[in-house]
Design a protein around this motif. Structure first.
Motif, PDB file in Angstrom:
ATOM      1  N   GLY A  55      53.822  47.135  58.228  1.00  0.00           N
ATOM      2  CA  GLY A  55      54.925  46.568  57.462  1.00  0.00           C
ATOM      3  C   GLY A  55      54.566  45.235  56.850  1.00  0.00           C
ATOM      4  N   ALA A  59      54.374  46.582  53.047  1.00  0.00           N
ATOM      5  CA  ALA A  59      55.788  46.865  52.766  1.00  0.00           C
ATOM      6  C   ALA A  59      56.127  46.672  51.289  1.00  0.00           C
ATOM      7  N   GLY A  63      57.035  49.740  48.907  1.00  0.00           N
ATOM      8  CA  GLY A  63      58.397  49.681  48.405  1.00  0.00           C
ATOM      9  C   GLY A  63      58.441  49.751  46.891  1.00  0.00           C
ATOM     10  N   SER A  64      57.487  49.120  46.227  1.00  0.00           N
ATOM     11  CA  SER A  64      57.461  49.107  44.767  1.00  0.00           C
ATOM     12  C   SER A  64      57.062  50.455  44.185  1.00  0.00           C
ATOM     13  N   SER A  66      57.248  53.498  45.806  1.00  0.00           N
ATOM     14  CA  SER A  66      57.906  54.678  46.374  1.00  0.00           C
ATOM     15  C   SER A  66      58.729  55.425  45.334  1.00  0.00           C
ATOM     16  N   CYS A  74      57.376  60.378  49.666  1.00  0.00           N
ATOM     17  CA  CYS A  74      57.016  59.277  50.566  1.00  0.00           C
ATOM     18  C   CYS A  74      57.609  59.484  51.951  1.00  0.00           C
ATOM     19  N   LEU A 110      56.739  52.967  58.459  1.00  0.00           N
ATOM     20  CA  LEU A 110      57.112  52.162  57.303  1.00  0.00           C
ATOM     21  C   LEU A 110      57.584  53.037  56.149  1.00  0.00           C
ATOM     22  N   LEU A 111      56.881  54.119  55.869  1.00  0.00           N
ATOM     23  CA  LEU A 111      57.267  55.007  54.777  1.00  0.00           C
ATOM     24  C   LEU A 111      58.646  55.612  55.022  1.00  0.00           C
ATOM     25  N   THR A 113      61.163  54.335  57.014  1.00  0.00           N
ATOM     26  CA  THR A 113      62.248  53.349  57.034  1.00  0.00           C
ATOM     27  C   THR A 113      62.443  52.654  55.694  1.00  0.00           C
ATOM     28  N   LEU A 114      61.421  52.642  54.852  1.00  0.00           N
ATOM     29  CA  LEU A 114      61.576  52.073  53.511  1.00  0.00           C
ATOM     30  C   LEU A 114      62.361  52.993  52.590  1.00  0.00           C
ATOM     31  N   THR A 115      62.108  54.288  52.701  1.00  0.00           N
ATOM     32  CA  THR A 115      62.709  55.233  51.759  1.00  0.00           C
ATOM     33  C   THR A 115      64.037  55.807  52.225  1.00  0.00           C
TER      34      THR A 115
END
Length: 239
Positions: A55, A59, A63-64, A66, A74, A110-111, A113-115
């Protein structure tokens, strides 16, 4: 066009809870690893924190991009990475292999929880949006709690490698379900992600409230992870 799949969004939320279980699954087996791998408490702390290292390093980048790659892709990639890394636990025989697989579990976590929040916003019925996002907000605490409570019980019947392998298979199963069950509308403005990444990076790192919030969150999570991560070991040493 947003699709109101109020039943299907529960799979996204459940996957978040499963990802948090993967974060918490190491804590109950630290005493075992201390014997099997001669793991010190400092090394155990590093293994615990490696899930969060992804992360810290990736991150903003993930995030940018995805949206450009696709939220669904993702999300599924996160489940697959998490599942494969967890199943790889049966091959852990050294500190290096433990650290290596925990780092990749962090990438998968991370993938997911970000998406997940962005996916929920697209597929949730607007009338239940606040409720579903509130449920999602508890994924970390409850998921880690499930791991802390269930894994010591399961260790009476299975080895920790078998438990990790089963969690990996479960993650891959979730990936299959999400692939065939969910239809997530695409963002037609996603093609601007590449051009905007460096501007987003600059804006994020130079925006004082964001930096302040990140420091506050780091102070909180470092204490939380330390207490929760070493709680089983502290309990055993106190007996």
């Amino acid at each position: 066009m947003t699709q109101h799949t109020s039943r299907h969004d529960l799979w996204i939320i459940a996957a978040g809870y499963l990802a948090a279980v993967h974060v918490g699954k190491l804590s109950p087996i630290i005493p075992i690893l201390q014997k099997q791998l001669d793991l010190s408490l400092a090394q155990a702390g590093l293994a615990l924190s490696l899930v969060q290292a992804a992360g810290m390093l990736f991150a903003l980048l993930l995030g940018s991009f995805s949206e450009k790659v696709g939220l669904k892709k993702c999300f599924i990639a996160g489940l697959v990475i998490l599942g494969c890394a967890s199943m790889g636990g049966i091959f852990i025989d050294s500190l290096f292999s433990l650290f290596f697989l925990r780092f990749f579990e962090g990438m998968g976590f991370l993938l997911i929880t970000l998406t997940a929040p962005a996916i929920l916003k697209r597929i949730c019925d607007p009338t239940t949006m606040n409720l579903k996002m509130g449920i999602w907000g508890s994924y970390m605490g409850l998921g880690v709690g499930i791991a802390m409570l269930s894994i010591p019980i399961l260790l009476q019947y299975f080895s920790w490698q078998q438990i990790w392998f089963a969690l990996g298979v479960l993650s891959l199963g979730f990936a299959v379900v999400v692939q065939y069950l969910l239809n997530i509308p695409q963002n037609h403005h996603a093609n601007t992600a590449v051009q905007s990444f460096f501007s987003v990076l600059k804006m994020t790192l130079t925006h004082a409230p964001v930096v302040c919030l990140a420091l506050i969150f780091a102070a909180y999570t470092s204490q939380w992870l330390t207490v929760i991560g070493f709680l089983p070991s502290i309990y055993l040493n106190a007996k």
